[in-house]
Design a protein around this motif. Structure first.
Motif, short mmCIF file in Angstrom:
data_model
loop_
_atom_site.label_atom_id
_atom_site.label_comp_id
_atom_site.label_asym_id
_atom_site.label_seq_id
_atom_site.Cartn_x
_atom_site.Cartn_y
_atom_site.Cartn_z
N UNK A 242 -1.66 3.21 -4.13
CA UNK A 242 -3.09 3.97 -4.10
C UNK A 242 -3.33 5.42 -3.00
N UNK A 243 -4.01 6.44 -3.86
CA UNK A 243 -4.19 7.23 -2.91
C UNK A 243 -5.64 6.55 -1.48
N UNK A 244 -6.68 6.02 -2.14
CA UNK A 244 -7.66 5.45 -1.27
C UNK A 244 -6.63 4.09 -0.73
N UNK A 245 -6.08 3.85 -0.04
CA UNK A 245 -5.27 3.51 0.23
C UNK A 245 -4.45 4.03 1.42
N UNK A 246 -4.20 5.28 1.56
CA UNK A 246 -3.37 5.98 1.66
C UNK A 246 -4.56 7.29 2.89
N UNK A 247 -3.86 7.39 4.16
CA UNK A 247 -4.22 8.51 4.87
C UNK A 247 -3.49 9.21 6.13
#
Length: 441
Positions: A223-228
């Motif tokens: 999920x994009x909330x777990x990516x940086x």
């Protein structure tokens, strides 16, 4: 930036160089029609040769880039750059406050005003006021620039944000039956979300890689909330450790990452909701409208070695082989509104804390006017230029580029331009080239 030129009959001619405009004014062959943006009107000519001019737009949630381009074979010459800052969030907060006040009145013994019309029905194509504002203000500046320059074509970046793909990048096939369209790269979204810098050390101007905040080996998702985005050195040092373990020595940065990782997708949703409304409004102008994807804009910008700004992104929209003369100042246009009907100021509890004067104009000035104040002596001696906030006492406040100057007498103020609902500021030209092609940004 180039100066807009009108003919004697009010017809838009080709913009000219500032030196040419100064010469025309010095020879009294032209007069100043408008200060910001600067427009002159010729006194001895009604027409002239024009070249193809394209107005390009890079719509965004908080700001829209505008660029006037003179097309010459395969090369595009930049004539004018601007960034239009929207006030959609202000409109949203104001409507939320009004809604809260109305709900509070229902439980109090106060007067009741019967409804004047049935305004609960939403027509086809209805947009929320904060979203409609983005379309209307962009279209208003398209009309203005068409009035000041001989625009022959329009070009719009028709961005398509896939919010379901942003949340679950590995979604495929039948899973899209209840989702939105595909087609947006997660990498570009992450670069925008994290400010194009390493989330762990703050490094800029280096190649950035995608990293899982909570590693996949420990149950982390895509999920994009777990990516940086991180630099290679931080990515290798972190390895398969969790971000809490990796940044245990820097709790402030850890807290900032945890707050930013859950940033909502409201900006992407706003662009999705307004992109087709803006496209239809541009098509109604009667000019040909070229559309292009955000990936094409980024490819053009990287190939030409141009820094990333809203205005320069607009210059790279569509079919572009080369962009020249892009190192010029950018006019920052801020939507400020034309005032409010509300004559009472309120505190955070909704109580009254002061009254505004019923007259909007005092001593020949109105809030929002662009003025030039020449104070001869005292603590505020000097020349101050900016937007004015009028007072019935005659002691005005002036919003300058360096801050607010308070208590300036109206006797020292000279009107430059009437307020039109926008604030203006000049952004210096971007001259640095970061080497996007070599660094992969």
């Amino acid at each position: 930036m180039h100066v807009f030129v009108w003919g004697k009959n009010g017809k838009a001619l080709m913009p000219c160089h500032p030196a040419r405009a100064r010469q025309l004014l010095r020879d009294q062959r032209a007069v100043v029609h408008r200060m910001v943006p600067f427009v002159i009107r010729l006194k001895d000519r009604t027409s002239g040769d024009t070249q193809p001019v394209c107005l390009k737009l890079d719509p965004g949630s908080k700001a829209t880039g505008l660029a006037l381009i003179r097309e010459e074979s395969s090369r595009h010459h930049v004539l004018f750059l601007a960034e239009l800052e929207h006030r959609g969030q202000v409109i949203r907060d104001t409507l939320a406050q009004r809604r809260a006040f109305r709900r509070a009145r229902r439980s109090r013994k106060t007067r009741y005003r019967a409804r004047r019309c049935d305004n609960r029905r939403r027509p086809d194509g209805w947009l929320a006021p904060s979203l409609r504002h983005r379309v209307d203000t962009t279209l208003a500046w398209v009309r203005r620039l068409r009035r000041w320059a001989p625009v022959t074509a329009l070009s719009q970046e028709l961005v398509r944000f896939d919010t379901q793909k942003l949340q679950t990048p590995d979604i495929t096939g039948v899973e899209y039956q209840q989702g939105t369209l595909a087609g947006y790269e997660v990498r570009e979204y992450l670069l925008e979300k994290w400010g194009r810098e390493c989330a762990y050390c703050g490094a800029t101007g280096v190649p950035l890689e995608i990293d899982h905040i909570h590693p996949r080996s420990r149950g982390g998702s895509n999920r994009v909330s777990n990516l940086t985005v991180t630099c290679r050195a931080c990515n290798e040092r972190k390895g398969s450790r969790d971000v809490a373990e990796f940044l245990a020595h820097d709790p402030e940065r850890l807290a900032r990452i945890e707050a930013q990782r859950t940033m909502p997708l409201e900006d992407a949703a706003a662009v999705n909701a307004t992109r087709w409304a803006l496209f239809e409004a541009l098509g109604a102008t009667g000019l040909s409208v070229e559309t292009a994807s955000g990936g094409r804009t980024k490819f053009n910008r990287m190939r030409c070695g141009i820094p990333k700004t809203h205005a320069l992104d607009a210059a790279c929209v569509g079919q572009v082989d080369a962009v020249t003369r892009w190192r010029r100042p950018v006019l920052q246009i801020t939507c400020t509104g034309r005032g409010s009907y509300q004559r009472t100021r309120l505190n955070r509890h909704g109580g009254m804390r002061g009254y505004l004067t019923r007259r909007k104009q005092h001593f020949g000035f109105q809030t929002g006017d662009l003025v030039r104040a020449h104070v001869p002596d005292g603590k505020k001696a000097g020349i101050h230029m900016g937007r004015v906030a009028v007072r019935a006492s005659g002691r005005f406040n002036i919003q300058t580029a360096n801050g607010v100057v308070q208590g300036i007498s109206y006797r020292h103020c000279t009107l430059i331009q009437r307020g039109d609902g926008y604030g203006y500021a000049a952004i210096p030209p971007r001259t640095e080239v970061r080497g996007f092609l070599a660094k992969g940004l």
